[in-house]
Scaffold this active site. Structure first.
Site, PDB file in Angstrom:
ATOM      1  N   GLY A   1       0.815  -1.195   0.000  1.00 43.89           N
ATOM      2  CA  GLY A   1       0.000   0.000   0.000  1.00 43.89           C
ATOM      3  C   GLY A   1       0.856   1.256   0.000  1.00 43.89           C
ATOM      4  N   LEU A   2       0.356   2.297   0.650  1.00 43.92           N
ATOM      5  CA  LEU A   2       1.050   3.582   0.708  1.00 43.92           C
ATOM      6  C   LEU A   2       1.399   4.112  -0.670  1.00 43.92           C
ATOM      7  CD1 LEU A   2       3.457   3.211   3.747  1.00 43.92           C
ATOM      8  CD2 LEU A   2       1.281   4.395   3.645  1.00 43.92           C
ATOM      9  N   CYS A   3       0.461   3.963  -1.587  1.00 38.99           N
ATOM     10  CA  CYS A   3       0.713   4.561  -2.886  1.00 38.99           C
ATOM     11  C   CYS A   3      -0.535   5.310  -3.346  1.00 38.99           C
ATOM     12  CB  CYS A   3       1.144   3.521  -3.905  1.00 38.99           C
ATOM     13  SG  CYS A   3       0.258   1.980  -3.791  1.00 38.99           S
ATOM     14  N   GLY A   4      -1.113   6.043  -2.445  1.00 41.59           N
ATOM     15  CA  GLY A   4      -2.245   6.880  -2.798  1.00 41.59           C
ATOM     16  C   GLY A   4      -3.449   6.057  -3.192  1.00 41.59           C
TER      17      GLY A   4
ATOM     18  N   PHE B   1      -3.849   4.380  -5.806  1.00 44.41           N
ATOM     19  CA  PHE B   1      -3.476   3.402  -6.833  1.00 44.41           C
ATOM     20  C   PHE B   1      -4.310   2.130  -6.760  1.00 44.41           C
ATOM     21  CE2 PHE B   1      -0.754  -0.082  -8.335  1.00 44.41           C
ATOM     22  CZ  PHE B   1      -0.422   0.376  -9.592  1.00 44.41           C
TER      23      PHE B   1
END
Lengths: 142, 288
Positions: free
Chosen positions: B86-89, B91
């Site tokens: 995760g941690l990709c907005g 996406f």
């Protein structure tokens, strides 16, 4: 027809060549094939071998493994190759080692119809082509 | 009013977070460079093989190769590509939504939708929603290689030829730039040659060795290349999205630190003023 062929060679790791040439010789599945400007549309698969392309000034060669060539209706030569290497990029030592290894493997397998045999046969072919292309271009053969 | 100590603690925690997001941004930027080079190198080949296939497939009877035959689609396969982490907005969320919409829209049209997922995120999402997901390719992202594309291709082609799949789609992010990624739904099978009219007198292709042999080498290669390209597009997009998300997070953290510092200074000044007033007040009291 302006007497030139637009040759484009692309591989999965990037476009390699895009230039105007006079003649291309490719290792077609049914044997070596020369393509001159004005060639009929043709599609052929390639076997491991040497591609030679000539323009007025010079003649260059490449080693390819599996590939595919298309001469389109517009007279463009599209060449798709799994790998294509110029003589300078070929690691002769590595090719020689690969050749020896493949030969040894082949000697071990008695049944020539197995997948394993075919795989090594292809490997051997690729190695031989590389060595040949490198030698032709005058790379020292040590 | 928060105490001075509490604010200081808060600042140092935000600083910690900022350091993490900054580091992640840097890592993503490095990964993005590599992924971007990979996709940019792969695109011309994919484009060429697509052109060649659609050129050749035009003048060919579909019956010549099983991959060119079309039939009433009943069972379709969908390859959905996201990321493992995760941690990709937005996406993954965006893609999950798109995938779910696709399933809902097409549920009526087809008898069965077989889902193949790449990336843990979409796998978890879709299986939580109660969809039946084939997990065979879910965990390939850790060490993505061309072999993975080959493996997927094998399943797809066997399914298509063996009549267990009648059409095949891919849903993935197409990489535009580090800031922009676009979700695309692409139909891969059946192969539909582009409609181009062949002018009178133009000759048909000569095929070597033969049409059938040639197409049976070329078509699987084409599918393999397309799947590989989709995987690369998605991976470049992921890093781009993460880099952007982390950059925003770093920016926000900086803003927060600024605000908190202001607050802290104010609180400090207030407490000094208070102390001074106390001292002055005490001195005044002593005078009398």
């Amino acid at each position: 027809m302006d007497g030139k062929l637009d040759l484009e060679i692309v591989t999965p790791s990037g476009p390699l060549i895009s230039e105007s040439v006079d003649e291309v010789v490719v290792p077609g599945a049914l044997g070596e094939m020369g393509i001159l400007p004005g060639h009929l549309p043709i599609a052929s698969s390639l076997k491991p071998g040497e591609i030679v392309y000539k323009s007025r000034k010079n003649k260059k060669s490449l080693a390819v493994s599996w590939g595919f060539v298309e001469v389109s209706r517009e007279g463009k030569v599209n060449l798709l190759a799994d790998t294509a290497e110029t003589a300078d990029a070929i690691d002769v030592e590595r090719a020689k080692r690969a050749k020896e290894k493949a030969e040894k493997e082949l000697a071990k397998i008695s049944d020539t119809s197995t997948q394993e045999y075919k795989k090594n046969e292809l490997k051997l072919q690729r190695a031989l082509v590389r060595i040949q292309v490198a030698r032709k271009s005058g790379k020292s053969d040590t | 009013m928060a105490t001075l100590r509490a604010i200081r603690k808060r600042i140092s925690s935000v600083k910690g977070t900022e350091q993490i997001t900054k580091a992640m941004k840097m890592v993503s930027a490095a990964k993005l460079r590599r992924a971007q080079a990979a996709i940019e190198n792969a695109r011309p080949y994919a484009k060429k093989i697509h052109d060649v296939v659609s050129d050749l497939a035009q003048g060919v009877e579909p019956s010549i190769h099983p991959l060119l035959r079309t039939r009433e689609p009943k069972r379709i396969g969908v390859l959905v590509i996201t990321s493992d982490r995760g941690l990709c907005g937005g996406f993954n969320t965006n893609l999950n939504k798109k995938a779910e919409n696709f399933i809902k829209e097409n549920k009526e049209r087809y008898e069965e939708i077989i889902l193949y997922t790449v990336g843990k995120k979409v796998y978890r999402f879709l299986s939580k929603q109660g969809y039946n997901v084939d997990p065979s390719f879910t965990e390939i992202l850790g060490s993505l290689s061309y072999q993975d594309a080959k493996n997927i291709t094998k399943v797809v082609i066997e399914g298509y030829i063996g009549n267990s799949l009648d059409a095949f789609f891919m849903i993935y992010h197409e990489f535009k730039s580090a800031l922009v990624q676009r979700i695309v739904v692409e139909d891969l099978l059946p192969i539909r040659p582009e409609e181009k009219t062949i002018a009178e007198g133009e000759s048909d292709y000569i095929f070597e060795p033969g049409k059938r042999e040639l197409l049976s080498e070329l078509l699987p290669k084409y599918i393999e290349t397309e799947i590989w390209r989709a995987l690369l597009e998605s991976s470049a997009s992921e890093h781009g999205a993460r880099m952007t998300a982390m950059e925003n997070a770093t920016k926000n953290a900086n803003e927060m630190i600024d605000n908190l510092t202001l607050k802290m200074n104010r609180a400090r000044q207030e407490s000094i003023t208070k102390e001074l007033l106390d001292i002055v007040g005490g001195a005044e009291a002593l005078k009398d």
